[in-house]
Write a protein that holds these residues in place. Structure first.
Motif, PDB file in Angstrom:
ATOM      1  N   ASN A  37      16.646 -43.407  61.716  1.00  0.00           N
ATOM      2  CA  ASN A  37      17.740 -42.251  61.525  1.00  0.00           C
ATOM      3  C   ASN A  37      17.597 -41.119  62.646  1.00  0.00           C
ATOM      4  O   ASN A  37      18.628 -40.713  63.233  1.00  0.00           O
ATOM      5  CB  ASN A  37      17.591 -41.595  60.310  1.00  0.00           C
ATOM      6  CG  ASN A  37      18.124 -42.741  59.153  1.00  0.00           C
ATOM      7  OD1 ASN A  37      18.723 -43.807  59.309  1.00  0.00           O
ATOM      8  ND2 ASN A  37      17.825 -42.385  58.116  1.00  0.00           N
ATOM      9  N   THR A  38      16.182 -40.950  63.194  1.00  0.00           N
ATOM     10  CA  THR A  38      16.353 -39.778  63.940  1.00  0.00           C
ATOM     11  C   THR A  38      15.706 -40.139  65.448  1.00  0.00           C
ATOM     12  O   THR A  38      15.828 -39.217  66.263  1.00  0.00           O
ATOM     13  CB  THR A  38      15.221 -38.814  63.347  1.00  0.00           C
ATOM     14  OG1 THR A  38      13.900 -39.299  63.262  1.00  0.00           O
ATOM     15  CG2 THR A  38      15.751 -38.228  61.882  1.00  0.00           C
ATOM     16  N   ASP A  64       7.272 -42.990  59.385  1.00  0.00           N
ATOM     17  CA  ASP A  64       8.165 -43.336  58.243  1.00  0.00           C
ATOM     18  C   ASP A  64       9.405 -44.413  59.151  1.00  0.00           C
ATOM     19  O   ASP A  64       9.976 -43.888  60.032  1.00  0.00           O
ATOM     20  CB  ASP A  64       8.913 -42.220  57.765  1.00  0.00           C
ATOM     21  CG  ASP A  64       9.664 -42.653  56.471  1.00  0.00           C
ATOM     22  OD1 ASP A  64       9.166 -42.520  55.527  1.00  0.00           O
ATOM     23  OD2 ASP A  64      10.858 -43.098  56.442  1.00  0.00           O
ATOM     24  N   GLU A 119      13.012 -42.775  58.557  1.00  0.00           N
ATOM     25  CA  GLU A 119      12.981 -41.752  59.455  1.00  0.00           C
ATOM     26  C   GLU A 119      13.526 -42.071  61.003  1.00  0.00           C
ATOM     27  O   GLU A 119      14.045 -41.434  61.679  1.00  0.00           O
ATOM     28  CB  GLU A 119      12.055 -40.828  59.195  1.00  0.00           C
ATOM     29  CG  GLU A 119      12.410 -39.248  59.601  1.00  0.00           C
ATOM     30  CD  GLU A 119      11.109 -38.569  59.510  1.00  0.00           C
ATOM     31  OE1 GLU A 119      10.331 -38.590  58.307  1.00  0.00           O
ATOM     32  OE2 GLU A 119      10.624 -37.842  60.399  1.00  0.00           O
ATOM     33  N   THR A 120      12.298 -42.844  61.254  1.00  0.00           N
ATOM     34  CA  THR A 120      12.349 -43.227  62.696  1.00  0.00           C
ATOM     35  C   THR A 120      13.586 -43.750  63.366  1.00  0.00           C
ATOM     36  O   THR A 120      14.158 -43.569  64.338  1.00  0.00           O
ATOM     37  CB  THR A 120      11.261 -44.304  63.045  1.00  0.00           C
ATOM     38  OG1 THR A 120      10.004 -43.651  62.547  1.00  0.00           O
ATOM     39  CG2 THR A 120      11.074 -44.679  64.497  1.00  0.00           C
TER      40      THR A 120
END
Ligand code: F6P
Length: 320
Positions: free
Chosen positions: A301-302, A295, A298-299
């Motif tokens: 952000n995290t 994703d 998500e990648t």
């Protein structure tokens, strides 16, 4: 999906053409229509979009640069720019988009995803600094280009008993410096992730000289400081006959290596497979030698790109 498009954005990277080719050829193989967008997000907003045939990507796999051209386009960070882009995609009946580029391009792809537009991002940057992948399109070619120069510089460094500071690209990442430092047998690698002590560097050069070493190569990542500043600082600890080489944009050009062509081809084909079944909002990568998709929001952000700093230690143990 029946109609998709592809664009390249940000700093170009060798292998981008091979990735576009793979998107176009695999798209046609799957019965889709594929459109090319010139000049990245700038061309998207301007509607600089055309249909690509299988022939349009003939003779491109071996070429550096990107035949769709590229641009840095900060305006795409605004909601207004993003909505204009989506409007153009809808106008052309394009149902999904493949974006090939670096961190800015990923931000754009994530923004399109937030607006619900199916987008797949492929990592294309010589800096190798994209989260969610071990390797990016263009990195292998760039390090081989740098290595060719390091080997040549070593010849002249030895003849004149000189120290060379070779400044390499990478923006804030040290990957190019780490890999070319180890591959080129550099005495020192200086990267943003690891603090350095100029006095220790000077001592290492001095000890090497005393043992009869004729050259010293320091690979300096541009994210630390520029080569001339580094030479100036080094000169405070002695006269090491230092010379500075800034490799610059030569690192971004040239025919892609076999490894980059294969990686680009595999990534491009995977992007089409995903869009074909309506899957967007993803970024493709290679992790532990396996092709993966994650994703994209998500990648970003995290996950954080981490250079392989074990190479730094290895270099200290085998090249000094
Ligand atoms: O991101 C690729 C890169 O070549 C970096 O290594 C470098 O810092 C930057 O782009 C140079 O950007 P430009 O080509 O816009 O001067």
């Amino acid at each position: 999906m029946k109609r998709i498009a592809v664009l390249t954005s940000g700093g170009d990277a060798p292998g981008m053409n091979a990735a576009i080719r793979a998107v176009v050829r695999k798209g046609h193989y799957e019965g889709m229509e594929v459109y090319g967008i010139n000049y990245g997000y700038a061309g998207l907003v301007a509607g600089d979009i055309r249909k690509l045939t299988r022939r349009d990507v003939g003779d491109k796999i071996s070429r550096g640069g990107t035949f769709l051209y590229s641009a840095r386009y900060p305006e795409f960070a605004t909601e207004e720019g993003q909505l204009k882009g989506i409007e153009q995609l809808k106008k052309f009946g394009i149902e999904g988009l493949v974006v090939i580029g670096g961190d800015g391009s990923y931000m754009g792809a994530a923004a399109l995803t937030r607006h619900g537009y199916p987008t797949v991002a492929l990592p294309g940057t010589i800096d190798n600094d994209i989260p969610g992948t071990d390797f990016c399109i263009g990195f292998d070619t760039a390090i081989n280009t740098v290595l060719d120069s390091v080997d040549k510089i070593r010849d002249t460094a030895t003849s004149h008993v000189r120290t060379f500071i070779i400044e390499v690209m990478g923006r804030n990442a040290g990957d190019i410096a780490l890999w070319t430092g180890v591959a080129g047998g550099a005495e020192q690698i200086v990267i943003p992730d690891i603090d350095f002590n100029m006095e220790e560097i000077a001592n290492t050069i001095q000890k090497g000289r005393e043992r009869g070493k004729k050259h010293s190569i320091i690979i300096l990542a541009e994210g630390v400081m520029n080569g001339n500043e580094f030479a100036e600082e080094l000169s405070k600890f002695g006269d090491y006959q230092a010379r500075v080489t800034v490799l610059g944009h030569v690192q971004r050009g040239g025919s892609p290596t076999a490894r980059d062509r294969v990686l680009s081809s595999v990534f491009g084909a995977r992007a089409v497979d995903l869009l074909k079944v309506g899957r967007g909002g993803l970024c493709v990568g290679i992790v532990d030698n396996k092709i993966v998709e994650n994703d994209i929001i998500e990648t970003l952000n995290t996950k954080k790109h981490m250079p392989d700093v074990s190479l730094y230690k290895l270099n200290q143990e085998i090249s000094y």
